[in-house]
Scaffold this motif. Structure first.
Motif, PDB file in Angstrom:
ATOM      1  N   ARG A   2       0.736  -1.011  -0.075  1.00  0.00           N
ATOM      2  CA  ARG A   2       0.072   0.022   0.026  1.00  0.00           C
ATOM      3  C   ARG A   2       0.864   1.220   0.013  1.00  0.00           C
ATOM      4  O   ARG A   2       1.913   1.040   0.565  1.00  0.00           O
ATOM      5  N   PHE A   3       0.343   2.410  -0.677  1.00  0.00           N
ATOM      6  CA  PHE A   3       1.183   3.655  -0.441  1.00  0.00           C
ATOM      7  C   PHE A   3       0.299   4.854  -0.053  1.00  0.00           C
ATOM      8  O   PHE A   3      -1.131   4.709  -0.255  1.00  0.00           O
ATOM      9  N   LEU A   4       0.682   5.395   0.524  1.00  0.00           N
ATOM     10  CA  LEU A   4       0.066   6.852   1.072  1.00  0.00           C
ATOM     11  C   LEU A   4       0.546   7.966   0.042  1.00  0.00           C
ATOM     12  O   LEU A   4       1.795   8.133   0.015  1.00  0.00           O
ATOM     13  N   THR A  41      -4.913  13.557   1.764  1.00  0.00           N
ATOM     14  CA  THR A  41      -4.174  12.404   2.053  1.00  0.00           C
ATOM     15  C   THR A  41      -4.980  11.300   1.159  1.00  0.00           C
ATOM     16  O   THR A  41      -6.077  11.525   1.536  1.00  0.00           O
ATOM     17  N   HIS A  43      -5.002   7.007  -0.004  1.00  0.00           N
ATOM     18  CA  HIS A  43      -4.181   5.755  -0.036  1.00  0.00           C
ATOM     19  C   HIS A  43      -4.465   4.941  -1.520  1.00  0.00           C
ATOM     20  O   HIS A  43      -5.445   5.102  -2.044  1.00  0.00           O
ATOM     21  N   ALA A  44      -3.422   4.124  -1.825  1.00  0.00           N
ATOM     22  CA  ALA A  44      -3.323   3.570  -3.090  1.00  0.00           C
ATOM     23  C   ALA A  44      -3.201   1.893  -2.589  1.00  0.00           C
ATOM     24  O   ALA A  44      -2.157   1.805  -1.964  1.00  0.00           O
ATOM     25  N   ASP A  45      -3.606   1.060  -3.406  1.00  0.00           N
ATOM     26  CA  ASP A  45      -3.410  -0.427  -3.246  1.00  0.00           C
ATOM     27  C   ASP A  45      -1.963  -1.064  -3.967  1.00  0.00           C
ATOM     28  O   ASP A  45      -1.489  -1.908  -3.767  1.00  0.00           O
ATOM     29  N   ALA A  50      -0.794   4.423  -7.285  1.00  0.00           N
ATOM     30  CA  ALA A  50      -0.359   5.599  -6.441  1.00  0.00           C
ATOM     31  C   ALA A  50       0.152   6.786  -7.194  1.00  0.00           C
ATOM     32  O   ALA A  50       0.150   7.793  -7.124  1.00  0.00           O
ATOM     33  N   LEU A  75       4.040   2.260   2.385  1.00  0.00           N
ATOM     34  CA  LEU A  75       3.475   1.744   3.919  1.00  0.00           C
ATOM     35  C   LEU A  75       3.885   0.284   3.856  1.00  0.00           C
ATOM     36  O   LEU A  75       3.713  -0.655   3.167  1.00  0.00           O
ATOM     37  N   GLU A  77       3.887  -3.425   4.897  1.00  0.00           N
ATOM     38  CA  GLU A  77       3.003  -4.512   5.244  1.00  0.00           C
ATOM     39  C   GLU A  77       2.944  -5.257   6.465  1.00  0.00           C
ATOM     40  O   GLU A  77       4.164  -5.148   7.126  1.00  0.00           O
TER      41      GLU A  77
END
Length: 89
Positions: A2-4, A41, A43-45, A50, A75, A77
């Motif tokens: 995941r990415f922020l 902000t 989030h992306a999976d 992202a 982020l 895992e």
């Protein structure tokens, strides 16, 4: 993973602070102790999503004018260590 994706304000630095950081070899900004003010902000999976979101946020006028910036942060895992982290013990 995941990415922020974060859109933040850019803090301006006084000339004296810039000169002190340059002379002392230190950092002007330290995001871990004093993060920039967050404006948005998301989030992306995955990485592709992202980067697509970051590209979209980069079209905001304040980002294009240099008053804000967009950051893509991975982020960790659950159960995985990030680079530089040591196991407890």
């Amino acid at each position: 993973m995941r990415f922020l994706i974060v859109r933040t304000d850019i803090r301006t630095a006084a000339d004296i602070d810039l000169a002190a950081a340059w002379a002392g070899g230190g950092c002007l900004r330290n995001e871990t102790t004093a993060p920039e003010l967050r404006r948005q902000t998301v989030h992306a999976d995955d990485r592709d999503a992202a980067l697509l979101l970051a590209r979209a946020l980069s079209t905001v006028g304040a980002v294009r004018a240099g008053r804000q910036r967009v950051k893509v942060l991975p982020l960790a895992e659950p159960g995985r260590r990030r680079r530089g982290q040591h196991p407890p013990g």
